[in-house]
Design a protein around this motif. Structure first.
Motif, short mmCIF file in Angstrom:
data_model
loop_
_atom_site.label_atom_id
_atom_site.label_comp_id
_atom_site.label_asym_id
_atom_site.label_seq_id
_atom_site.Cartn_x
_atom_site.Cartn_y
_atom_site.Cartn_z
N GLU A 145 0.82 -1.21 0.00
CA GLU A 145 0.00 0.00 0.00
C GLU A 145 0.86 1.26 0.00
OE1 GLU A 145 -3.05 0.04 2.98
OE2 GLU A 145 -3.59 -2.04 2.56
N VAL A 146 2.07 1.16 0.54
CA VAL A 146 2.99 2.30 0.59
C VAL A 146 4.21 1.96 -0.25
CG1 VAL A 146 4.40 3.74 2.11
CG2 VAL A 146 2.21 2.85 2.93
N PRO A 147 4.56 2.81 -1.22
CA PRO A 147 5.76 2.55 -2.03
C PRO A 147 7.00 2.48 -1.13
CG PRO A 147 4.47 4.32 -2.99
CD PRO A 147 3.87 4.02 -1.65
N PRO A 148 7.93 1.56 -1.42
CA PRO A 148 9.12 1.41 -0.57
C PRO A 148 9.89 2.70 -0.30
CG PRO A 148 8.96 -0.45 -2.05
CD PRO A 148 7.89 0.52 -2.44
N PRO A 149 10.12 3.58 -1.28
CA PRO A 149 10.86 4.81 -0.95
C PRO A 149 10.13 5.68 0.08
CG PRO A 149 10.85 4.48 -3.32
CD PRO A 149 9.91 3.47 -2.74
N ASP A 150 8.79 5.73 -0.02
CA ASP A 150 8.02 6.50 0.96
C ASP A 150 8.13 5.88 2.35
OD1 ASP A 150 7.28 8.10 -1.13
OD2 ASP A 150 5.25 7.29 -1.29
N PHE A 151 8.08 4.55 2.40
CA PHE A 151 8.21 3.86 3.69
C PHE A 151 9.58 4.13 4.32
CE2 PHE A 151 9.24 0.16 6.33
CZ PHE A 151 8.17 0.20 7.21
N ILE A 152 10.62 4.09 3.51
CA ILE A 152 11.97 4.36 4.00
C ILE A 152 12.06 5.77 4.56
CG2 ILE A 152 14.38 4.69 3.28
CD1 ILE A 152 13.85 2.36 1.26
N ASN A 153 11.49 6.73 3.84
CA ASN A 153 11.51 8.12 4.32
C ASN A 153 10.73 8.28 5.62
OD1 ASN A 153 13.13 9.03 2.22
ND2 ASN A 153 11.38 9.47 0.91
N CYS A 154 9.63 7.55 5.75
CA CYS A 154 8.86 7.60 7.01
C CYS A 154 9.67 7.02 8.16
CB CYS A 154 7.54 6.86 6.86
SG CYS A 154 6.35 7.69 5.82
N CYS A 155 10.36 5.92 7.92
CA CYS A 155 11.21 5.31 8.95
C CYS A 155 12.30 6.29 9.39
CB CYS A 155 11.85 4.02 8.46
SG CYS A 155 10.71 2.63 8.33
N LYS A 156 12.91 6.96 8.44
CA LYS A 156 13.95 7.93 8.77
C LYS A 156 13.39 9.07 9.60
CE LYS A 156 16.88 7.14 4.72
NZ LYS A 156 17.36 7.72 3.45
N ALA A 157 12.19 9.54 9.23
CA ALA A 157 11.56 10.64 9.98
C ALA A 157 11.26 10.22 11.41
CB ALA A 157 10.29 11.09 9.26
N VAL A 158 10.76 9.00 11.59
CA VAL A 158 10.46 8.52 12.94
C VAL A 158 11.75 8.42 13.75
CG1 VAL A 158 9.64 6.54 14.28
CG2 VAL A 158 8.34 7.33 12.31
N LEU A 159 12.82 7.90 13.12
CA LEU A 159 14.09 7.79 13.83
C LEU A 159 14.62 9.16 14.24
CD1 LEU A 159 15.94 5.02 11.80
CD2 LEU A 159 15.16 4.88 14.16
N LEU A 160 14.51 10.13 13.36
CA LEU A 160 15.00 11.48 13.67
C LEU A 160 14.19 12.13 14.78
CD1 LEU A 160 15.76 12.94 10.14
CD2 LEU A 160 17.40 12.49 11.95
N ASN A 161 12.88 11.96 14.73
CA ASN A 161 12.00 12.67 15.66
C ASN A 161 11.72 11.93 16.97
OD1 ASN A 161 11.61 14.94 13.94
ND2 ASN A 161 10.26 13.68 12.70
N PHE A 162 11.71 10.60 16.93
CA PHE A 162 11.30 9.84 18.10
C PHE A 162 12.22 8.68 18.44
CE2 PHE A 162 7.53 11.33 15.76
CZ PHE A 162 7.04 12.24 16.69
N GLY A 163 13.40 8.64 17.88
CA GLY A 163 14.30 7.50 18.02
C GLY A 163 14.77 7.20 19.43
#
Length: 115
Positions: A3-21
């Motif tokens: 449902e989510v393209p892999p590049p978008d998923f990767i960017n979301c993971c990076k954002a979560v790590l930066l903001n809430f890691g």
């Protein structure tokens, strides 16, 4: 298909790590960054199974060469070289695209039949 393209998923993971890691440390599972990295690793395996191994820009160009196609990078290089020589690339339009496509009117509607 995902449902989510892999590049978008990767960017979301990076954002979560930066903001809430650094949140929620759990003795068994580790902190949130460890969990996100594990999820991203599993998602990479799934994406590779679906789409195949990713290619670098160089690998894409090599593939285009082997398949006798032209990459946009090649076209850009040719266009820049033509401009340096004071010429226009064959696909360039000196009129800025003002020409009408045959069979179409000025408002972009296809003309059928007579004038």
């Amino acid at each position: 298909m995902p449902e989510v393209p892999p590049p978008d998923f990767i960017n979301c993971c990076k954002a979560v790590l930066l903001n809430f890691g650094n949140l929620e440390y759990d003795v068994e599972r580790g902190d949130l960054s460890v969990q996100i990295k594990q999820i991203a690793s599993e998602a990479e395996v799934v994406a590779t199974r679906i789409y195949g191994k990713g290619m670098s820009a160089r690998e894409q160009q090599d593939r285009a060469w082997k398949e006798q196609t032209t990459s946009i990078f090649d076209l850009e290089t040719l266009e820049i070289e033509a401009e340096r020589r004071g010429e226009t690339a064959p696909w360039g339009n000196a009129n800025g695209g003002d020409e009408l496509v045959p069979g179409f009117s000025a408002d972009g509607k296809m003309q059928i039949g007579g004038t």
